[in-house]
Write an enzyme that holds these catalytic residues in place. Structure first.
Site, PDB file in Angstrom:
ATOM      1  N   ARG B  19       0.837  -1.220   0.000  1.00  0.00           N
ATOM      2  CA  ARG B  19       0.000   0.000   0.000  1.00  0.00           C
ATOM      3  C   ARG B  19       0.862   1.257   0.000  1.00  0.00           C
ATOM      4  NH1 ARG B  19      -1.956   0.453   6.241  1.00  0.00           N
ATOM      5  NH2 ARG B  19      -0.515  -1.064   7.100  1.00  0.00           N
ATOM      6  N   SER B  46      -4.655   4.560   6.053  1.00  0.00           N
ATOM      7  CA  SER B  46      -4.477   3.141   5.713  1.00  0.00           C
ATOM      8  C   SER B  46      -4.075   2.952   4.262  1.00  0.00           C
ATOM      9  CB  SER B  46      -5.780   2.377   5.971  1.00  0.00           C
ATOM     10  OG  SER B  46      -6.096   2.378   7.342  1.00  0.00           O
ATOM     11  N   GLU B  67     -19.029   4.514   0.279  1.00  0.00           N
ATOM     12  CA  GLU B  67     -18.288   3.973  -0.863  1.00  0.00           C
ATOM     13  C   GLU B  67     -19.107   3.973  -2.151  1.00  0.00           C
ATOM     14  OE1 GLU B  67     -18.673   2.419   2.071  1.00  0.00           O
ATOM     15  OE2 GLU B  67     -16.677   2.520   2.973  1.00  0.00           O
ATOM     16  N   PHE B  92     -14.421  -3.120   0.545  1.00  0.00           N
ATOM     17  CA  PHE B  92     -15.341  -2.006   0.281  1.00  0.00           C
ATOM     18  C   PHE B  92     -15.159  -1.455  -1.135  1.00  0.00           C
ATOM     19  CE2 PHE B  92     -14.012  -1.376   4.900  1.00  0.00           C
ATOM     20  CZ  PHE B  92     -14.896  -2.344   5.338  1.00  0.00           C
ATOM     21  N   HIS B 118      -5.520  -3.850   1.660  1.00  0.00           N
ATOM     22  CA  HIS B 118      -5.977  -4.793   2.684  1.00  0.00           C
ATOM     23  C   HIS B 118      -6.752  -5.960   2.079  1.00  0.00           C
ATOM     24  CE1 HIS B 118      -4.728  -1.387   5.015  1.00  0.00           C
ATOM     25  NE2 HIS B 118      -5.014  -1.964   6.162  1.00  0.00           N
ATOM     26  N   ASP B 126      -8.290  -8.260  11.901  1.00  0.00           N
ATOM     27  CA  ASP B 126      -9.668  -7.782  11.747  1.00  0.00           C
ATOM     28  C   ASP B 126     -10.630  -8.917  11.387  1.00  0.00           C
ATOM     29  OD1 ASP B 126      -9.262  -5.193  12.435  1.00  0.00           O
ATOM     30  OD2 ASP B 126      -9.193  -4.405  10.400  1.00  0.00           O
ATOM     31  N   ARG B 176      -1.915  -5.101   3.074  1.00  0.00           N
ATOM     32  CA  ARG B 176      -1.551  -4.391   4.303  1.00  0.00           C
ATOM     33  C   ARG B 176      -0.141  -4.678   4.804  1.00  0.00           C
ATOM     34  NH1 ARG B 176      -2.941  -6.124  10.089  1.00  0.00           N
ATOM     35  NH2 ARG B 176      -2.340  -4.323  11.306  1.00  0.00           N
TER      36      ARG B 176
END
Lengths: 280, 322
Positions: B19, B46, B67, B92, B118, B126, B176
């Protein structure tokens, strides 16, 4: 401009709509008939556009986005009558290998269409994106969007509403076709919108109400919205309409949302709508 | 196929997250491409989009946790010539907004770059709600869509730059955690052109994203056993470099695919289609076996779900033993 918005054009557009849906025994006449005056007003009197030299980017032009894409017949008729594409193409509506798709699309390259629509709730967001690009370009042009009142049940509309107010998008004027009908019945019965104006006010928009069948009233509403540029407040026009307007047996009922007239019903409808500019 | 073997190191010393490669690439685009704009749904940190935001605040659009609005807005922003890059988690960026992407972006042929971080199990603690493993499948099924899944920090930076220069919608998938930076800055990167990282005639290993480095490690292990693997980085899953697959499979007669994604609908399925129609070849797929993820560290999860160099070695040996 050769023609100005007039009942003469509106009558012909209504004939086009019922003939188009009759020819393929499918399509959405009710909402289309109810929005004729808005389309005619925008495309013949209000919008800055170049019908003969359509470009997807539409730089230095006003842009229109139809969020409730199922009322494509009224848009196609008006685009064609305004010179975007040949009138005879209306006869290909919903047929195989046509540019005139059931719902508006860009893939076949029909002049006048800049994004596909049909799945509801997306058009306000698309319009806001276009409005942001216009702002970055420093244009003084306008973005117009149209939505069904039933479409207000889609959550994405309210995401977009929050964004526009927060970002002070005041180069957009959105319209809601308030006919109180949707496929399964009245909006009141299916999922009540309650006080729609209060909702938009609460979301930070300036709300204007008008008679969606009066060219003059629509003109005043648009003038009022335009006069507010610089306020940092987006404008929404709640346009009171009658679904199926102009054809007595289609008026005011959800039953003609998405079905086409048969031969007999077509004849009845056409007898109520004067042929003013010549049928396609 | 590009021979990239001279542009990678087998002994990387640096470790970075992909990322951040996206963030670095986006910042570069800010200078080189005035029409590039960025939209983010409350995940600026993020997605590593903060540098672009600070350098070009007028071209950065914070949309909040919305989104659907972001995707359709991005479609609208292309009208007039902007090149929107959307940023949020892969979950998302795809499943949540599939209809918006399908209608307003893919079908409408809009020049939107959907940048998704991610992705997959390596999101970690998560858990399964956020660990999307179906995104490649969803996106590759859409007509007009290009799907890219780069292998390390450097390649993600390169891919970010490259997608700005092609017309049309793109899905760029990255992740990530930190992983070894094994590509050199000067490595050529061409969308749709697979990269050969190691050469061999005994087995073909085709990997994408996080699993590319695992594939390299697997090939080194196989080499110790006297087995030479062809290692291909399939960074572009669509359009797929079918010629590269056919060329290698013709020589080796055995293909193992590796991806951090569901077995159904991923890279393996795309490779299998090419092989079935051109040169039917025994295959094994290292992928998630039709189940959701769970909480854990990235390393623990990849181990538990069998997405490791060891798994690639084991599947390769299975094929060789046939």
């Amino acid at each position: 401009m050769s023609m100005q918005a007039s009942p003469t054009i509106c009558s012909q557009v209504r004939r086009d709509i019922v003939r188009m849906v009759h020819a393929v025994s499918s399509g959405h006449p009710g909402g289309s008939l109810g929005c004729v005056e808005l389309f005619v007003k925008l495309y013949f009197d209000v919008m800055k556009l170049d019908a003969e030299n359509f470009t997807l980017d539409g730089k230095e032009e006003d842009l229109f986005f139809l969020s409730n894409g199922h009322i494509s017949p009224v848009w196609y008729s008006v685009l064609s009558r305004r010179g975007f594409f040949p009138l005879k193409e209306l006869a290909t509506f919903r047929k195989l290998n046509s540019r005139v798709q059931g719902h508006p699309a860009t893939e076949e390259g029909l002049p006048g269409i800049r994004v596909a629509s049909g799945s509801l709730g997306q058009g306000l967001s698309v319009g806001l994106g276009a409005a942001e690009t216009k702002k970055l370009a420093g244009e003084d042009t306008w973005i117009y969007t149209l939505h069904g009142d039933g479409e207000m049940q889609e959550g994405q509309i309210w995401e977009a509403a929050m964004y526009a107010a927060h970002r002070k998008i005041d180069n957009i004027i959105s319209f809601i076709d308030c006919n109180g009908q949707q496929i399964d019945g009245s909006t009141e019965d299916v999922l009540s919108l309650k006080d729609l104006g209060a909702k938009w006010s609460a979301f930070g928009w300036h709300v204007i109400k008008c008679d969606g069948h009066s060219l003059d009233d629509l003109g005043s509403a648009i003038d009022e919205a335009k006069s507010r540029r610089g306020s940092g407040v987006p404008c929404i026009v709640l346009m009171k309409t009658v679904m199926g307007k102009g054809v007595d047996f289609m008026e005011g009922t959800h039953k003609w949302h998405g079905i086409a007239p048969n031969d007999e019903q077509l004849a009845d409808a056409l007898s109520q709508l004067e042929e003013t500019l010549g049928d396609y | 196929m590009t021979d990239s073997s001279l542009f990678i190191t087998l002994n990387p010393t640096d470790s970075k997250d992909t990322r951040s490669g996206f963030g670095a690439g986006l910042l570069e685009l800010g200078t080189t491409h005035p029409d590039v704009v960025a939209l983010c749904a409350d995940l600026t940190g993020s997605l590593k989009m903060g540098d672009f935001r600070d350098a070009h605040p007028e071209r950065f659009f914070q949309v909040g946790i919305a989104e659907a609005n972001m995707m359709s807005m991005a479609a609208g922003m292309t009208i007039g010539g902007k090149i929107p890059f959307t940023g949020t988690f892969a979950n998302f960026s795809t499943g949540r907004v599939y209809d918006q992407i399908r209608q307003s972006i893919a079908y409408s042929e809009k020049n939107v770059k959907i940048c998704a971080s991610h992705a997959g199990l390596t999101l970690g603690e998560d858990g399964a709600t956020h660990q999307i493993l179906e995104d490649i499948g969803m996106m590759k099924m859409l007509p007009n869509m290009t799907v890219i899944c780069p292998a390390d920090y450097e390649q993600t930076r390169q891919a970010t730059l490259a997608i700005a220069d092609i017309e049309g919608p793109v899905y760029l998938r990255f992740g990530r955690p930190k992983l070894p930076v094994f590509y050199n800055e000067s490595a050529p990167f061409e969308i749709g052109k697979a990269q050969k990282l190691m050469s061999g005639d005994d087995v073909t290993i085709i990997a994408t994203g996080y699993m590319v480095w695992e594939a390299v490690k697997a090939a080194l292990t196989l080499k110790d056993q006297g087995i030479n693997a062809d290692v291909i980085n399939m960074h572009t899953i669509k359009p797929l470099d079918a010629a590269a697959i056919i060329e290698s499979a013709t020589r080796t007669g055995k293909v193992v695919t590796a991806e951090e994604h569901q077995r159904l609908g991923g890279l393996g399925g795309s490779v299998a289609q090419v092989l079935a129609e051109n040169i039917p070849t025994p295959m094994r797929m290292v992928a998630v076996q039709d189940r959701f993820g769970e909480s854990g560290t990235p390393t623990q999860l990849m181990e538990k779900y069998g997405l490791t160099a060891d798994a690639i070695v084991a599947r390769s040996l299975e094929l060789i033993a046939l």
